[in-house]
Motif scaffolding. Sequence first.
Motif, PDB file in Angstrom:
ATOM      1  N   THR A  31       0.443  -1.181   0.353  1.00  0.00           N
ATOM      2  CA  THR A  31       0.212  -0.353  -0.520  1.00  0.00           C
ATOM      3  C   THR A  31       0.569   1.236  -0.533  1.00  0.00           C
ATOM      4  OG1 THR A  31      -0.278   0.129   2.259  1.00  0.00           O
ATOM      5  CG2 THR A  31      -1.799  -0.651   1.079  1.00  0.00           C
ATOM      6  N   GLY A  32       1.505   0.763  -0.025  1.00  0.00           N
ATOM      7  CA  GLY A  32       3.090   2.249   0.302  1.00  0.00           C
ATOM      8  C   GLY A  32       3.286   2.757  -1.135  1.00  0.00           C
ATOM      9  N   ALA A  33       3.284   1.600  -1.670  1.00  0.00           N
ATOM     10  CA  ALA A  33       3.927   1.697  -3.242  1.00  0.00           C
ATOM     11  C   ALA A  33       1.977   3.100  -3.706  1.00  0.00           C
ATOM     12  CB  ALA A  33       3.246   1.139  -4.116  1.00  0.00           C
ATOM     13  N   MET A  34       0.979   2.464  -2.948  1.00  0.00           N
ATOM     14  CA  MET A  34      -0.019   3.361  -3.827  1.00  0.00           C
ATOM     15  C   MET A  34      -0.163   5.033  -3.293  1.00  0.00           C
ATOM     16  SD  MET A  34      -3.030   0.775  -2.335  1.00  0.00           S
ATOM     17  CE  MET A  34      -4.463   1.251  -3.399  1.00  0.00           C
ATOM     18  N   TYR A  35       0.153   5.622  -2.261  1.00  0.00           N
ATOM     19  CA  TYR A  35       0.542   6.480  -2.444  1.00  0.00           C
ATOM     20  C   TYR A  35       1.950   7.272  -2.240  1.00  0.00           C
ATOM     21  CZ  TYR A  35      -2.479   5.624   2.200  1.00  0.00           C
ATOM     22  OH  TYR A  35      -3.884   5.773   2.684  1.00  0.00           O
ATOM     23  N   ARG A  36       2.860   5.969  -2.544  1.00  0.00           N
ATOM     24  CA  ARG A  36       4.143   7.167  -3.609  1.00  0.00           C
ATOM     25  C   ARG A  36       3.345   7.047  -5.097  1.00  0.00           C
ATOM     26  NH1 ARG A  36       9.659   5.709  -1.706  1.00  0.00           N
ATOM     27  NH2 ARG A  36       9.486   5.087   0.193  1.00  0.00           N
ATOM     28  N   ALA A  37       2.498   6.156  -5.531  1.00  0.00           N
ATOM     29  CA  ALA A  37       2.049   6.757  -6.688  1.00  0.00           C
ATOM     30  C   ALA A  37       1.250   8.186  -7.009  1.00  0.00           C
ATOM     31  CB  ALA A  37       1.119   5.488  -7.557  1.00  0.00           C
ATOM     32  N   VAL A  38       0.332   8.082  -5.983  1.00  0.00           N
ATOM     33  CA  VAL A  38      -0.378   9.223  -6.101  1.00  0.00           C
ATOM     34  C   VAL A  38       0.989  10.331  -5.582  1.00  0.00           C
ATOM     35  CG1 VAL A  38      -2.057  11.056  -4.334  1.00  0.00           C
ATOM     36  CG2 VAL A  38      -2.630   8.754  -4.918  1.00  0.00           C
ATOM     37  N   ASP A  69       5.053  -5.855 -10.162  1.00  0.00           N
ATOM     38  CA  ASP A  69       6.896  -6.004 -10.090  1.00  0.00           C
ATOM     39  C   ASP A  69       6.202  -4.037 -10.768  1.00  0.00           C
ATOM     40  OD1 ASP A  69       5.221  -6.351 -12.112  1.00  0.00           O
ATOM     41  OD2 ASP A  69       6.637  -8.327 -12.283  1.00  0.00           O
ATOM     42  N   ARG A  70       5.372  -3.667 -10.388  1.00  0.00           N
ATOM     43  CA  ARG A  70       5.182  -2.229 -12.118  1.00  0.00           C
ATOM     44  C   ARG A  70       3.908  -1.345 -11.242  1.00  0.00           C
ATOM     45  NH1 ARG A  70       5.187  -1.308 -17.635  1.00  0.00           N
ATOM     46  NH2 ARG A  70       2.855  -1.616 -17.508  1.00  0.00           N
ATOM     47  N   VAL A  71       4.166  -0.152 -11.304  1.00  0.00           N
ATOM     48  CA  VAL A  71       3.366   1.098 -10.561  1.00  0.00           C
ATOM     49  C   VAL A  71       2.979   1.655 -12.453  1.00  0.00           C
ATOM     50  CG1 VAL A  71       2.734   2.843  -9.247  1.00  0.00           C
ATOM     51  CG2 VAL A  71       3.581   0.601  -8.455  1.00  0.00           C
ATOM     52  N   VAL A  72       1.809   1.658 -12.552  1.00  0.00           N
ATOM     53  CA  VAL A  72       1.893   3.011 -13.218  1.00  0.00           C
ATOM     54  C   VAL A  72       0.970   3.663 -13.463  1.00  0.00           C
ATOM     55  CG1 VAL A  72       1.021   2.681 -15.695  1.00  0.00           C
ATOM     56  CG2 VAL A  72       2.287   1.145 -14.977  1.00  0.00           C
ATOM     57  N   THR A  79       7.907   3.025 -11.806  1.00  0.00           N
ATOM     58  CA  THR A  79       8.347   2.090 -10.896  1.00  0.00           C
ATOM     59  C   THR A  79       9.383   2.456 -10.140  1.00  0.00           C
ATOM     60  OG1 THR A  79       7.581  -0.014 -12.669  1.00  0.00           O
ATOM     61  CG2 THR A  79       9.013  -0.431 -10.824  1.00  0.00           C
ATOM     62  N   SER A  80      10.702   2.837 -10.627  1.00  0.00           N
ATOM     63  CA  SER A  80      11.584   3.057 -10.222  1.00  0.00           C
ATOM     64  C   SER A  80      11.200   4.704  -9.967  1.00  0.00           C
ATOM     65  CB  SER A  80      12.405   3.579 -11.168  1.00  0.00           C
ATOM     66  OG  SER A  80      12.755   2.603 -12.258  1.00  0.00           O
ATOM     67  N   ALA A  81      10.310   5.382 -10.508  1.00  0.00           N
ATOM     68  CA  ALA A  81      10.593   6.910 -10.129  1.00  0.00           C
ATOM     69  C   ALA A  81       9.996   7.202  -8.894  1.00  0.00           C
ATOM     70  CB  ALA A  81       9.709   7.720 -10.990  1.00  0.00           C
ATOM     71  N   ILE A  82       8.603   6.294  -8.356  1.00  0.00           N
ATOM     72  CA  ILE A  82       8.240   6.556  -6.992  1.00  0.00           C
ATOM     73  C   ILE A  82       9.204   6.010  -5.534  1.00  0.00           C
ATOM     74  CG2 ILE A  82       6.019   6.060  -7.877  1.00  0.00           C
ATOM     75  CD1 ILE A  82       6.280   2.772  -6.305  1.00  0.00           C
ATOM     76  N   GLU A  86      12.035  11.942  -4.809  1.00  0.00           N
ATOM     77  CA  GLU A  86      11.366  13.335  -4.803  1.00  0.00           C
ATOM     78  C   GLU A  86      10.756  13.171  -4.103  1.00  0.00           C
ATOM     79  OE1 GLU A  86      13.152  12.658  -7.556  1.00  0.00           O
ATOM     80  OE2 GLU A  86      14.749  14.554  -8.252  1.00  0.00           O
ATOM     81  N   VAL A  87       9.715  11.695  -4.712  1.00  0.00           N
ATOM     82  CA  VAL A  87       8.814  10.913  -4.017  1.00  0.00           C
ATOM     83  C   VAL A  87       9.138  10.792  -2.728  1.00  0.00           C
ATOM     84  CG1 VAL A  87       7.095   8.964  -4.127  1.00  0.00           C
ATOM     85  CG2 VAL A  87       7.671   9.944  -5.934  1.00  0.00           C
ATOM     86  N   THR A  88      10.583  10.504  -2.082  1.00  0.00           N
ATOM     87  CA  THR A  88      10.036   9.246  -0.870  1.00  0.00           C
ATOM     88  C   THR A  88      10.104  10.923  -0.068  1.00  0.00           C
ATOM     89  OG1 THR A  88      11.327   8.102  -1.272  1.00  0.00           O
ATOM     90  CG2 THR A  88      11.689   8.715   0.896  1.00  0.00           C
ATOM     91  N   SER A  89      10.114  11.617  -0.071  1.00  0.00           N
ATOM     92  CA  SER A  89      10.542  13.688   0.317  1.00  0.00           C
ATOM     93  C   SER A  89       9.001  13.624   0.492  1.00  0.00           C
ATOM     94  CB  SER A  89      11.626  14.491   0.694  1.00  0.00           C
ATOM     95  OG  SER A  89      11.304  14.980  -0.642  1.00  0.00           O
ATOM     96  N   ALA A  90       8.368  13.948  -0.106  1.00  0.00           N
ATOM     97  CA  ALA A  90       6.452  14.469  -0.562  1.00  0.00           C
ATOM     98  C   ALA A  90       5.954  13.446   0.365  1.00  0.00           C
ATOM     99  CB  ALA A  90       6.584  15.243  -1.606  1.00  0.00           C
ATOM    100  N   VAL A  91       6.106  12.432   0.134  1.00  0.00           N
ATOM    101  CA  VAL A  91       4.398  10.746   0.374  1.00  0.00           C
ATOM    102  C   VAL A  91       4.230  11.925   1.455  1.00  0.00           C
ATOM    103  CG1 VAL A  91       6.152   9.617   1.290  1.00  0.00           C
ATOM    104  CG2 VAL A  91       4.131   8.872  -0.130  1.00  0.00           C
TER     105      VAL A  91
END
Length: 209
Positions: A31-38, A69-72, A79-82, A86-91
């Motif tokens: 679910t962390g990937a979902m917050y990262r995707a947003v 294995d993929r976030v679109v 997938t890599s950008a999340i 940048e994403v890690t500090s804003a999530v």
Amino acid sequence: MIIAIDGPAGAGKSTVARRVASELGIEYLDTGAMYRAVTFGVLSREIDPSDAESVIGVCRQLVLEISVDRVVVDGVDATSAIRGPEVTSAVSAVAATPEVRQFLVELQRAWILERGAGVVEGRDITTVVLPDADLKLFVTASPRVRAERRVAESGGDVDAVEAAIAERDRRDETRAASPLSISSEAVVIDTSEMSIDDVVADILERVQG
Ligand code: DC
């Protein structure tokens, strides 16, 4: 079998959740990937992550495809950008927005309802998303150990990484909306002195008795 796993950043939750799911032949949801995707969608639109109103607007427009294995996001492979800085500090700011949480919690519950089984991992899974899961776990480790693991994986200065981890914990634990907390029904597993194999074996034993 529905397994809910919470815990702080860098405790080894994702690796453990993925392995347990694969051993049991069920699917895994990060679910962390979902917050990262947003967050990725917010940053791509050059929106300030702390501007809750605009963030909510973006959230409603986004087309998210999240698989093992993929976030679109809106057709763009993120997938890599999340996982980037940048994403890690804003999530944390995005994850603190109640409407974003409501929106993603609904998707997470729908995911499990559709499958009837799975391993779901995050910060509020045992407390908010799936309080009736068959097994509820809180996987943690000391900030020092978590920092050492991260440095071994991707380099950096251990003191600086430990300080960043402590800061993200503080933000996740003190936000008003669904802060990271330990459910009274969760089994706490401190992985500071355990290998991944030990943790996976411990969980499988709890599942299979
Ligand atoms: O597990 P992670 O580092 O990928 O999580 C990214 C961020 O999302 C983290 O700051 C906590 C937040 N998060 C959350 O608030 N609730 C979840 N269920 C999962 C992650």
